[in-house]
Design an enzyme around this catalytic site. Structure first.
Site, PDB file in Angstrom:
ATOM      1  N   ARG A  92       0.837  -1.216   0.000  1.00 29.63           N
ATOM      2  CA  ARG A  92       0.000   0.000   0.000  1.00 29.63           C
ATOM      3  C   ARG A  92       0.864   1.256   0.000  1.00 29.63           C
ATOM      4  O   ARG A  92       0.572   2.230  -0.687  1.00 29.63           O
ATOM      5  CB  ARG A  92      -0.937  -0.023   1.213  1.00 29.63           C
ATOM      6  CG  ARG A  92      -1.929   1.126   1.211  1.00 29.63           C
ATOM      7  CD  ARG A  92      -2.988   0.979   2.290  1.00 29.63           C
ATOM      8  NE  ARG A  92      -2.431   1.105   3.625  1.00 29.63           N
ATOM      9  CZ  ARG A  92      -3.132   0.957   4.744  1.00 29.63           C
ATOM     10  NH1 ARG A  92      -4.410   0.655   4.686  1.00 29.63           N
ATOM     11  NH2 ARG A  92      -2.573   1.087   5.930  1.00 29.63           N
ATOM     12  N   LYS A 126      -2.689   6.821   0.942  1.00 29.86           N
ATOM     13  CA  LYS A 126      -2.557   7.110   2.371  1.00 29.86           C
ATOM     14  C   LYS A 126      -1.507   8.212   2.504  1.00 29.86           C
ATOM     15  O   LYS A 126      -0.326   7.955   2.717  1.00 29.86           O
ATOM     16  CB  LYS A 126      -2.170   5.835   3.133  1.00 29.86           C
ATOM     17  CG  LYS A 126      -2.367   5.967   4.636  1.00 29.86           C
ATOM     18  CD  LYS A 126      -2.366   4.615   5.293  1.00 29.86           C
ATOM     19  CE  LYS A 126      -2.243   4.712   6.809  1.00 29.86           C
ATOM     20  NZ  LYS A 126      -3.343   5.386   7.468  1.00 29.86           N
TER      21      LYS A 126
HETATM   22  N1  PMP Z   1      -9.210   4.836   6.932  1.00 27.81           N
HETATM   23  C1  PMP Z   1      -8.304   5.807   7.205  1.00 27.81           C
HETATM   24  C2  PMP Z   1      -8.570   7.200   6.746  1.00 27.81           C
HETATM   25  C3  PMP Z   1      -7.142   5.480   7.921  1.00 27.81           C
HETATM   26  O1  PMP Z   1      -6.238   6.421   8.194  1.00 27.81           O
HETATM   27  C4  PMP Z   1      -6.929   4.137   8.332  1.00 27.81           C
HETATM   28  C5  PMP Z   1      -5.645   3.763   9.037  1.00 27.81           C
HETATM   29  N2  PMP Z   1      -5.625   4.114  10.385  1.00 27.81           N
HETATM   30  C6  PMP Z   1      -7.918   3.181   8.064  1.00 27.81           C
HETATM   31  C7  PMP Z   1      -9.037   3.567   7.334  1.00 27.81           C
HETATM   32  C8  PMP Z   1      -7.757   1.764   8.484  1.00 27.81           C
HETATM   33  O2  PMP Z   1      -6.736   1.143   7.744  1.00 27.81           O
HETATM   34  P1  PMP Z   1      -5.803  -0.003   8.363  1.00 27.81           P
HETATM   35  O3  PMP Z   1      -6.705  -1.118   8.715  1.00 27.81           O
HETATM   36  O4  PMP Z   1      -4.864  -0.333   7.271  1.00 27.81           O
HETATM   37  O5  PMP Z   1      -5.136   0.594   9.552  1.00 27.81           O
END
Ligand code: PMP
Length: 290
Positions: free
Chosen positions: A50, A149
């Site tokens: 990612r 991200k």
């Molecule tokens: N949405 C956003 C906007 C995020 O920043 C995150 C990460 N904290 C998530 C969803 C969840 O993603 P992950 O399961 O990869 O932490």
């Protein structure tokens, strides 16, 4: 605490980057939040995939290949002696000048920090969380793709402020059309007639690693699960609701905008999924050789 910056380790006081770094000046960069459970870096390869895809989408060249990045993460965890921790991996555009043009930034900055985990208070995992819908909207892929991200979290910050002001700890963010996208730092699921439903990525959800894990676990457990466009109507009429994220793991939601969700307590499907998730997290990842 030993913090990695571009090939060297520094203690907290000396871990510094330039004020001309475009990560600071423009939020120009990408990052990952990763967990270490019992010495196992959970789904590290997925996180790095990612990270590199986010970087590619913003034309940011990460100066080291993914295999070397695995070593950076594992070595930072090892040096900090943490068997259970939260890892923040950040790649900024690097040092440039005050001008916006990234062309003047010659090399991206890579930072890796290992710290404690900031979870919601433990009792909320048993009682469930109250959330609100934020008036701050998630932008669509025509403006900025939510799959990136990036270091620019201002809309999440604004939604978080709204949540706090309303006496909640998290906010649901809708996209510009009014469909449910995700929360400020978590993905969202509902349970309806025994099936798990979560908004599709094209409605503005990050491809959460935890979200992906839950979809996989559901398939293994024989729980129907699919991406589906959701409106607030669907949230209010859900049998159960929960959020997923690296920091939060899986947290039940029992109140949205002052509407009680389901029975107002964490539901049975949520608890089954949460249990299965906790059971697998120490086995699925890259080991840290302490
Ligand atoms: N949405 C956003 C906007 C995020 O920043 C995150 C990460 N904290 C998530 C969803 C969840 O993603 P992950 O399961 O990869 O932490």
């Amino acid at each position: 605490m030993q913090i990695y910056i571009d090939g060297a380790f520094h203690d907290r006081q000396n871990a510094k980057i330039s004020v001309f770094d475009h990560g600071l000046l423009y939020g120009d960069g990408v990052f990952e939040g990763i967990r270490v459970y019992e010495g196992c870096v959970f789904r590290l390869r997925e996180h790095l995939e990612r990270l590199y895809e986010s970087a590619r989408a913003i034309a940011l060249e990460i100066p080291i290949p993914p295999e070397a990045m695995i070593d950076v993460v594992v070595e930072t965890a090892r040096r900090n002696g943490r068997r259970n921790a939260y890892i923040r991996l950040v790649v900024t555009r690097g040092e440039g000048d005050l001008g916006l043009d990234p062309h003047n930034c010659k090399r991206a900055t890579v930072i890796c920090i290992v710290d404690d985990v900031k979870l919601y208070p433990e009792e909320l995992y048993r009682q469930g969380l109250k959330v609100i819908t934020a008036s701050t909207r998630q932008v669509g892929p025509g403006t900025f793709d939510a799959r990136i991200k990036s270091l620019n979290y201002l809309k999440s910050v604004l939604a978080k402020i709204e949540a706090r002001r309303a006496g909640a700890l998290e906010a649901v963010m809708l996209n510009e059309e009014g469909f449910v996208a995700e929360c400020t730092a978590d993905n969202i699921f509902i349970v309806k007639r025994g099936a798990l439903l979560t908004p599709p990525l094209w409605d503005g959800a990050l491809a959460g690693i935890t979200r992906g894990t839950i979809l996989e676990l559901a398939a293994r457990m024989g729980i129907p699960a699919r991406e589906e466009r959701l409106a607030r109507f669907d949230l209010f009429n859900a049998d159960e609701c929960f959020l997923t994220g690296t920091g939060a793991e899986i947290i039940p939601v029992v109140d949205i905008d002052d509407r009680r969700i389901g029975e107002g307590v964490p539901g049975p499907v949520t608890m089954r999924v949460l249990e299965a998730f906790r059971e697998m997290i120490t086995r699925d990842g890259v080991r840290v050789p302490f």
